[in-house]
Structure formats: structure tokens, C-alpha cells
Design a protein around this motif. Structure first.
Motif, short mmCIF file in Angstrom:
data_model
loop_
_atom_site.label_atom_id
_atom_site.label_comp_id
_atom_site.label_asym_id
_atom_site.label_seq_id
_atom_site.Cartn_x
_atom_site.Cartn_y
_atom_site.Cartn_z
N ARG A 363 0.85 -1.19 0.00
CA ARG A 363 0.00 0.00 0.00
C ARG A 363 0.88 1.23 0.00
O ARG A 363 1.81 1.35 0.81
CB ARG A 363 -0.91 0.02 1.22
CG ARG A 363 -1.99 -1.05 1.22
CD ARG A 363 -3.06 -0.78 0.19
NE ARG A 363 -3.73 0.51 0.40
CZ ARG A 363 -4.48 1.11 -0.51
NH1 ARG A 363 -4.63 0.59 -1.72
NH2 ARG A 363 -5.07 2.26 -0.24
N ILE A 364 0.63 2.15 -0.92
CA ILE A 364 1.44 3.36 -1.04
C ILE A 364 0.54 4.58 -0.92
O ILE A 364 -0.50 4.68 -1.58
CB ILE A 364 2.19 3.38 -2.38
CG1 ILE A 364 3.20 2.23 -2.41
CG2 ILE A 364 2.91 4.72 -2.59
CD1 ILE A 364 3.95 2.11 -3.69
N GLY A 369 -2.63 10.25 -4.77
CA GLY A 369 -3.66 9.31 -4.34
C GLY A 369 -3.01 8.05 -3.78
O GLY A 369 -1.82 7.79 -3.96
N ASP A 370 -3.81 7.25 -3.07
CA ASP A 370 -3.33 5.99 -2.51
C ASP A 370 -3.55 4.86 -3.52
O ASP A 370 -4.58 4.83 -4.21
CB ASP A 370 -4.06 5.66 -1.21
CG ASP A 370 -3.84 6.73 -0.16
OD1 ASP A 370 -2.93 7.56 -0.35
OD2 ASP A 370 -4.59 6.75 0.84
N PHE A 371 -2.59 3.95 -3.59
CA PHE A 371 -2.73 2.84 -4.52
C PHE A 371 -1.95 1.64 -4.01
O PHE A 371 -1.17 1.74 -3.05
CB PHE A 371 -2.26 3.23 -5.92
CG PHE A 371 -0.80 3.64 -6.00
CD1 PHE A 371 0.19 2.75 -6.36
CD2 PHE A 371 -0.43 4.95 -5.71
CE1 PHE A 371 1.51 3.12 -6.43
CE2 PHE A 371 0.90 5.35 -5.78
CZ PHE A 371 1.87 4.43 -6.14
N SER A 372 -2.14 0.50 -4.66
CA SER A 372 -1.47 -0.75 -4.28
C SER A 372 -0.54 -1.20 -5.39
O SER A 372 -0.83 -1.00 -6.58
CB SER A 372 -2.49 -1.85 -4.00
OG SER A 372 -3.29 -1.52 -2.89
N LYS A 373 0.57 -1.83 -4.99
CA LYS A 373 1.50 -2.42 -5.95
C LYS A 373 1.50 -3.93 -5.76
O LYS A 373 1.71 -4.41 -4.64
CB LYS A 373 2.93 -1.90 -5.73
CG LYS A 373 3.19 -0.52 -6.30
CD LYS A 373 4.60 -0.06 -5.97
CE LYS A 373 5.66 -0.88 -6.67
NZ LYS A 373 7.03 -0.36 -6.42
N ASN A 374 1.28 -4.68 -6.84
CA ASN A 374 1.36 -6.13 -6.73
C ASN A 374 2.62 -6.68 -7.39
O ASN A 374 2.74 -7.89 -7.60
CB ASN A 374 0.11 -6.80 -7.33
CG ASN A 374 -0.01 -6.57 -8.82
OD1 ASN A 374 0.75 -5.82 -9.42
ND2 ASN A 374 -0.98 -7.23 -9.44
N TYR A 375 3.54 -5.78 -7.75
CA TYR A 375 4.86 -6.19 -8.26
C TYR A 375 5.89 -5.23 -7.70
O TYR A 375 5.71 -4.01 -7.77
CB TYR A 375 4.87 -6.18 -9.79
CG TYR A 375 6.25 -6.01 -10.40
CD1 TYR A 375 7.24 -6.96 -10.18
CD2 TYR A 375 6.57 -4.88 -11.15
CE1 TYR A 375 8.51 -6.80 -10.71
CE2 TYR A 375 7.83 -4.72 -11.69
CZ TYR A 375 8.80 -5.67 -11.47
OH TYR A 375 10.06 -5.50 -11.99
N MET A 376 6.95 -5.76 -7.13
CA MET A 376 7.99 -4.90 -6.55
C MET A 376 9.34 -5.60 -6.66
O MET A 376 9.41 -6.84 -6.68
CB MET A 376 7.66 -4.55 -5.10
CG MET A 376 7.56 -5.72 -4.17
SD MET A 376 6.47 -5.47 -2.75
CE MET A 376 4.88 -5.90 -3.45
N LEU A 377 10.40 -4.80 -6.74
CA LEU A 377 11.76 -5.35 -6.78
C LEU A 377 12.62 -4.59 -5.78
O LEU A 377 12.63 -3.36 -5.77
CB LEU A 377 12.35 -5.22 -8.19
CG LEU A 377 13.70 -5.90 -8.44
CD1 LEU A 377 13.82 -6.33 -9.90
CD2 LEU A 377 14.89 -5.03 -8.07
N HIS A 378 13.32 -5.33 -4.95
CA HIS A 378 14.19 -4.74 -3.94
C HIS A 378 15.63 -5.18 -4.18
O HIS A 378 15.90 -6.35 -4.44
CB HIS A 378 13.73 -5.14 -2.54
CG HIS A 378 12.36 -4.66 -2.21
ND1 HIS A 378 11.44 -5.41 -1.52
CD2 HIS A 378 11.72 -3.51 -2.54
CE1 HIS A 378 10.32 -4.72 -1.39
NE2 HIS A 378 10.47 -3.56 -2.01
N TYR A 379 16.55 -4.22 -4.05
CA TYR A 379 17.96 -4.42 -4.38
C TYR A 379 18.80 -4.16 -3.14
O TYR A 379 18.61 -3.14 -2.46
CB TYR A 379 18.31 -3.45 -5.52
CG TYR A 379 19.77 -3.19 -5.80
CD1 TYR A 379 20.40 -3.80 -6.88
CD2 TYR A 379 20.51 -2.28 -5.04
CE1 TYR A 379 21.73 -3.52 -7.17
CE2 TYR A 379 21.83 -2.01 -5.32
CZ TYR A 379 22.44 -2.63 -6.39
OH TYR A 379 23.75 -2.35 -6.69
#
Length: 692
Positions: A363-364, A369-379
Motif C-alpha cells: 500500500r502506497i 492518491g493511494d494505490f497498491s503495488k502487486n509487483y515490486m523489486l528490492h535491491y
């Protein structure tokens, strides 16, 4: 004195004002575009910071939630540490301005940008580049400006400058750039798939638009700019310099050290040379280790650049276009849903892909506006990957930036939620680094997705290009090392598939480069990308046909919005009971999309059948196996679907005439019946006799 300038930019008024606010700063700029407003300030210290040999620049970009008429979410109702968006925006400002402060100016400089109003249509990040460029140019701080920034999109095949949020949703390109009047300084962005030729066209289009902003800036600086401070002249240390140089040149000791192709061996040899020189000169020049290091570094840079330009030979012995040896392993982590180890020379990324459910979405909260991410990449970039010892102080800005670039590169290959209703998280742990670890992350991330069975559209690879430029001599380098990045003039990262580019990021350390050089770099990057894609194809030709046995099984379907309450039940009783008895996790969206996740596929199927039964509609003419719920003197009430009962009249129970229903049926019996008719009020006429 308040001075204000305005121009029409892309159909909207862009106004810049100075002299009214934050007057104790070295310079402050109030900029407005549409109803998006921000304040950019710059402050420089009066004297250099003692004991440093670098330029201490700090750039901060902060969004005030009141800018969008919001109060921060969560328990603490004030803005805290910078969000990922704020960090990325600060990096967009930092990268183009940092090379433009003159060498030798080591006063502390702090740039701060505050977003004070957001119209949710015009993004403040590119406005901030322009505002900061103007503010630094107005101040007394030495700066080789003017510069400005712009965003370029492409909607229906037409290039658009500073597209609105709604236009960006329709655009197949998101390109952010900063430029001076003469040349492009920084480029970053993503695309669905962009050809090299179209990328050049987009940058040239954006550069022409930026020139309009620079004209405005020049007018403002002419009227309100302060006299620039003089850059301190370097002390005359000719004698010391010549002695260090003679030690380095004696028997070509420094050159021989630089000829060692292994990074650690090379670094150890240079350190040994530095220690030896410091010992030799300790009596004559005490406490001179730092100066010795700086002189040797400058000599290293000269030798390496000359070697590349004159001999077409690089530190590790490669020619200009050679790519380091590549090795690939997939599926090496037994419990991760997908994994890959990608090694290119002395750069190595271990990347894992994890499949989650709807509740794992991020959740961002943002101004737009507020939205959701269902794909993320962390380095992650731990210090051991470069053989160093450092304090771990949380995620660095560099890690955020590199992860975001790799995330954007892979995004066009991620399947739509309707086709693959999983939350996807990719984590790249850099185990070794000697240049281009973000592009190794792109390659390893693409491979891990395929190993996880994600139906990605294609392999995606990345490569980093470099540049050495001295007057008319130019060398474009493929697959640069860390030292080549440090001593070179450009770091140009390009990622994509066989069809084109999906993400890019370019920083330069000189005043600019021509379109011809950029076109050459893009062409060489394409050749390198195709070479790497072949290696990836050989390692795993496409997505696995099955996801990992340790990944949740997800079923997704849609019900009518009127049926959502039926599935949830009073106070959530029905959905809780289904989850408890099947072991599945159920999520229902407002539009009626139902997602069922379960590690046990059998439990997921059971939950699916239960929900389908709850929302199923009775169909006249269809045969059902129902349960006797109640018996009366005129018939029996049979539940043919969850919560849906019909009347089986006594005359339709049996072929023979019966006096009482109880003579044939009793409460709780399972009975097959045919639905003969369904009245508008929901009453159902059932018949058992016709099935006997």
C-alpha cells in the motif's frame, strides 16, 4: 526585490518567482505549474569543510501532505523519513547538478525542495529539477548552469512534454531528462518497448522544450542573480607532486599495477605503492598520505583514459566492445519460488522471486492518491560485495534508485493481474560488484521470474555503457567496470528485450555529449543486450509450466456485486466459515473479483465450489441434488443451492399416490429433483416424480 517570470509551457502557465520567500537562504525559487507549487532553496556554507577531498552536496526533496489536502495515514500524524518517491526525486535532482559544481569548491551545499501544492495532474519532480537549477544559478555558489528538466511522454504516437498523470497512463514512454542549452546531462525512464531511434527522437524533442525553460532562467538570473564566489586556487605543491609522480613512474610501477586485470590484485598493488611512497616521503612531507592518494588517483585516471583512447585496451584486458564472461544458474534455492544466480565478470546477483496473494500487496500513500503495488523489486548492496567493511544503516538511496531502475526494466514483461493474480516480489542480493550490478539484477530478475513459473512475455537483459572523451578522441565502452565508471565520463544503463528498450538511465560527468555519441552507445548497447539474451535463453528458454510446490495456489473469478454480501454473510460469518474449513484465504474486491489462495490446491477447489454454490442462480429445467429441510402436509421444502429452497409438492414426490410425504422422505435426506419453473418472486416448483 520580488521578481517574477512567466512562460506558456505545453499549454499551461509556468511561473517562477524569487525574492519573496526564504530570503535568508542563498537563493530561493517559488515555481508554479498548473496548481502544483513547490519551493526550492539552496544554501552554501561560508568556508570549505576541513579535511575533505570531495564536494559535500546534500539534496532533499519532501512532499507536504497538505499539498493534496491530506493528513498522513498511520499512527503518527506528521511527515517522517522520506518515502521511496521522495528519495527517487531527490536523486533526479542530484545527478544532473553535481557535476556542474567546479572542482576545488568544497563548501557544503544543501538543496531542499518542498512540494507545497499538488493538483494531482502535474508531477513536481521535473519542476524541481528546473527550480533547483534556477536557485543555484541565482545564488553566489559557483555553478556551471543554467540547466532545466522536463518529462517526455508519447501518446497516440505523438511526443508530449510534461504529460499530466492521465496522459502518462496512456503514454508508452516515461522519459525524465535534464539538460543545459548545449547538451543533455541526465536521462532516466521506462517504456513499454522503445526502439533506439525513437529514444533519440524523444530526447531531442525534450531538449528543444528544455531550451525554452533555460531562456526564462537566463532572464531571471540576469535581473536577480548574485555575484559568484571565486573558486579557491589550489596550493602550489609542484615539488611534492613531482616527487610522487617520479616514484610512480620509476620502472612504470603505477602502470604495471594498472596492468593487473584482477580488481583486488590491482587495488592491493596500488595500495602497496601508495604505502611505499608515503614511507619514503614521511620525513620530508609528514602526514601526506591523503595528498599522495589524490595524486596517484589523478595519475591512474590519466593512464587508464590514455590506454583506452590510444590502445583500445581496458583495465581487465578487454577491447572496447567485449562483454565479460557470463555464467547463469537457475533454481538453486530449493524453497524460494524462483531463483537465479547471474554472474558477469566480477559482478554477481543472487535473485529470488516470491509469489504472494492479494494481502501481500504494498500500500502506497502519495500526493496523487493511494494505490497498491502487486509487483515490486528490492535491491541490496552489502559491503562484502566490494570487499569492504561498512556500517549497515538501513537501505541507502543508491539501493532504492538501483532497485527502482531494475523494477521498471522488468515491468513490461509482468503479466496482467487478470492472467496471473499473484503479488510478485523480486529481491536481488549483490554478492560481488565490479560495475553494473543494477543491470545484473535485471538479468537475474528476469531469469528468476521464469524459474518461478510467472508467464512473463520475454527475457529482459541490461547492460551499462561508458564513455572516455578527450577533445576529439572518443571511446564508447561496453559493459563497464566500476573503475571505468569512476574514471570515465558517462554511465549509461540500458535494459530491454529483443524488440527494444524497457528502461534506461544516463549520467554524465562532462558538460554534455552529442546525439551522435548517444546513438553509438545505444547501438552498441543493443548488440550487447542481444548477446546476453542468447545466454539467458540457453539457461532457461521460457517460464516453467508449473509454479513452485511451495507457492500458494490462486484461483480468481468474478461474481455479481449483489452477491458479495451473500458470500461474506452477516458480520463476515459465511466467509470466515469457508476459510476455516478449507484453509484458503479469500479476498473479494468491490467489483466482485474473488481471489482464493491456498497452499493446498484441494482446499482452494473446495472454497471455490462453496462460493460458486452460494452465488449460483437456479436454472429451470436443470436437475439438482438437494437436501430436505422441512416437511409439511402438502409437500417438502428442498434446498437445491445454498440458501435457496423450493417446494416439492406431495403430488410430485412419487409416481404412486401417497398419503404423507414422511412415508417416502424425511428431513435431512438427499434427493434428486428437477426445477420445473422459477417465478419472478423467487418461488421454485420442484419435481421428483419425473426423474423416477
Amino acid at each position: 526585490m520580488v521578481i517574477k517570470k512567466e512562460i506558456d509551457f505545453a499549454g499551461k502557465t509556468l511561473s517562477v518567482e524569487t525574492g519573496k520567500m526564504a530570503k535568508q537562504a542563498s537563493a530561493a525559487v517559488w515555481i508554479r505549474y498548473g496548481d502544483t507549487v513547490l519551493l526550492a532553496t539552496v544554501v552554501g556554507s561560508d568556508s570549505p569543510r576541513e579535511g575533505i577531498d570531495f564536494f559535500p552536496l546534500q539534496v532533499e526533496y519532501r512532499e507536504r501532505t497538505y499539498a493534496a489536502g491530506k493528513i498522513p495515514g498511520g499512527y503518527i500524524k506528521r511527515e517522517g523519513r522520506p518515502s521511496e518517491t521522495e528519495i527517487l526525486s531527490a536523486r533526479l535532482i542530484d545527478r544532473p547538478i553535481r557535476p556542474l559544481f567546479p572542482k576545488g569548491y568544497n563548501n557544503e551545499v544543501q538543496v531542499m525542495v518542498h512540494v507545497l501544492s499538488s493538483d494531482k495532474e502535474n508531477d513536481a519532480d521535473v519542476l524541481a529539477i528546473t527550480a533547483v537549477g534556477i536557485a543555484v544559478n541565482l545564488s553566489e555558489i559557483p555553478f556551471e548552469g543554467p540547466i532545466a528538466g522536463a518529462r517526455v511522454g508519447r501518446v497516440d504516437g505523438e511526443w508530449v512534454v510534461n504529460p499530466t498523470y492521465s496522459q502518462r497512463e496512456e503514454s508508452d514512454v516515461d522519459l525524465v531528462m535534464a539538460a543545459s542549452e548545449e547538451s543533455i546531462l541526465m536521462v532516466e525512464g521506462e517504456a513499454m518497448v522503445l526502439s533506439e531511434e525513437d529514444m533519440i527522437k524523444g530526447m531531442e524533442f525534450g531538449h528543444e522544450k528544455i531550451k525554452e525553460l533555460i531562456e526564462l532562467e537566463k532572464e531571471l538570473v540576469q535581473e536577480a542573480g548574485k555575484v559568484k564566489l571565486d573558486v579557491p586556487e589550489e596550493e602550489d605543491n609542484t615539488e611534492f607532486l613531482e616527487k610522487v609522480q617520479s616514484f610512480c613512474n620509476d620502472n612504470d610501477r603505477l602502470k604495471n599495477a594498472l596492468n593487473l586485470t584482477d580488481k583486488q590484485s590491482r587495488q592491493q598493488a596500488i595500495k602497496a605503492l601508495r604505502d611505499e611512497i608515503a614511507e619514503e616521503l614521511e620525513e620530508e612531507f609528514p602526514e601526506s598520505e591523503k595528498e599522495i592518494r589524490n595524486i596517484i588517483h589523478d595519475m591512474e585516471k590519466e593512464i587508464v583514459r590514455a590506454m583506452i583512447l590510444n590502445e583500445s585496451r581496458r583495465l581487465d584486458g578487454r577491447s572496447l566492445d567485449d562483454i565479460r564472461d557470463i555464467s547463469i544458474e537457475v533454481g538453486l534455492l530449493p524453497r524460494a519460488h524462483g531463483s537465479a544466480l547471474f554472474t558477469r565478470g566480477q559482478t554477481q546477483s543472487l535473485t529470488a522471486a516470491t509469489l504472494g496473494t492479494k494481502i501481500d500487496e504494498q500500500r502506497i500513500e502519495g500526493l496523487e492518491g493511494d494505490f497498491s503495488k502487486n509487483y515490486m523489486l528490492h535491491y541490496n548492496f552489502p559491503p562484502f560485495c566490494t570487499g569492504e567493511v561498512k556500517m549497515i544503516r538501513g537501505t541507502s538511496r543508491r539501493e532504492v534508485g538501483h532497485g527502482n531502475l531494475a523494477e521498471r526494466a522488468l515491468k513490461p514483461s509482468i503479466p496482467a493481474d487478470s492472467l496471473f493474480p499473484y503479488t510478485i516480489r523480486i529481491v536481488s542480493d549483490i554478492l560481488e560488484s565490479n560495475g553494473s550490478s543494477s543491470m545484473a539484477t535485471v538479468c537475474a530478475g528476469s531469469l528468476s521470474l521464469m524459474d518461478a513459473g510467472v508467464p512473463v512475455k520475454s527475457h529482459i537483459a541490461g547492460i551499462a555503457m561508458g564513455l572516455i572523451k578527450e577533445d576529439d578522441k572518443v571511446a564508447v565502452l561496453t559493459d563497464i567496470l566500476g573503475d571505468e565508471d569512476h574514471m570515465g565520463d558517462m554511465d549509461f544503463k540500458v535494459a530491454g528485450n529483443r524488440e527494444g528498450i524497457t528502461a534506461f538511465q544516463m549520467d554524465i560527468k562532462i558538460k554534455g555529449i552529442s546525439s551522435e555519441i548517444m546513438a553509438e552507445a545505444l547501438d552498441k548497447a543493443r548488440n550487447a543486450r542481444l548477446f546476453i539474451l542468447e545466454k539467458m535463453q540457453a539457461a532457461i528458454s521460457g517460464p516453467r509450466t508449473e509454479i513452485s510446490e511451495y507457492a500458494p495456489r490462486i484461483l480468481s473469478f468474478k461474481i455479481e456485486q449483489d452477491d458479495i454480501g451473500t458470500v461474506i454473510g452477516p458480520g463476515g460469518k459465511m466467509i470466515r466459515e469457508i476459510q476455516e474449513t478449507t484453509g484458503a484465504t479469500i479476498n473479494i474486491e468491490e467489483d466482485g473479483t474473488v481471489t482464493i489462495a491456498c497452499l493446498d490446491s484441494e482446499g482452494g477447489e473446495q472454497a471455490l465450489e462453496r462460493i460458486k454454490g452460494l452465488v449460483a442462480k437456479p436454472e429451470p429445467g436443470k436437475i439438482y441434488e438437494g437436501t430436505i429441510k422441512k416437511i409439511t402436509n402438502f409437500g417438502a421444502f428442498v434446498e437445491i443451492l445454498p440458501g435457496k429452497e423450493g417446494l416439492l409438492h406431495i403430488s410430485n414426490v412419487s409416481k404412486e399416490r401417497i398419503a404423507r410425504v414422511e412415508d417416502v422422505l424425511k428431513v435431512g435426506d438427499k434427493v434428486k429433483v428437477k426445477l420445473m419453473s422459477l417465478e419472478p418472486n423467487g418461488k421454485m416448483d420442484l419435481n421428483r416424480k419425473v426423474l423416477l
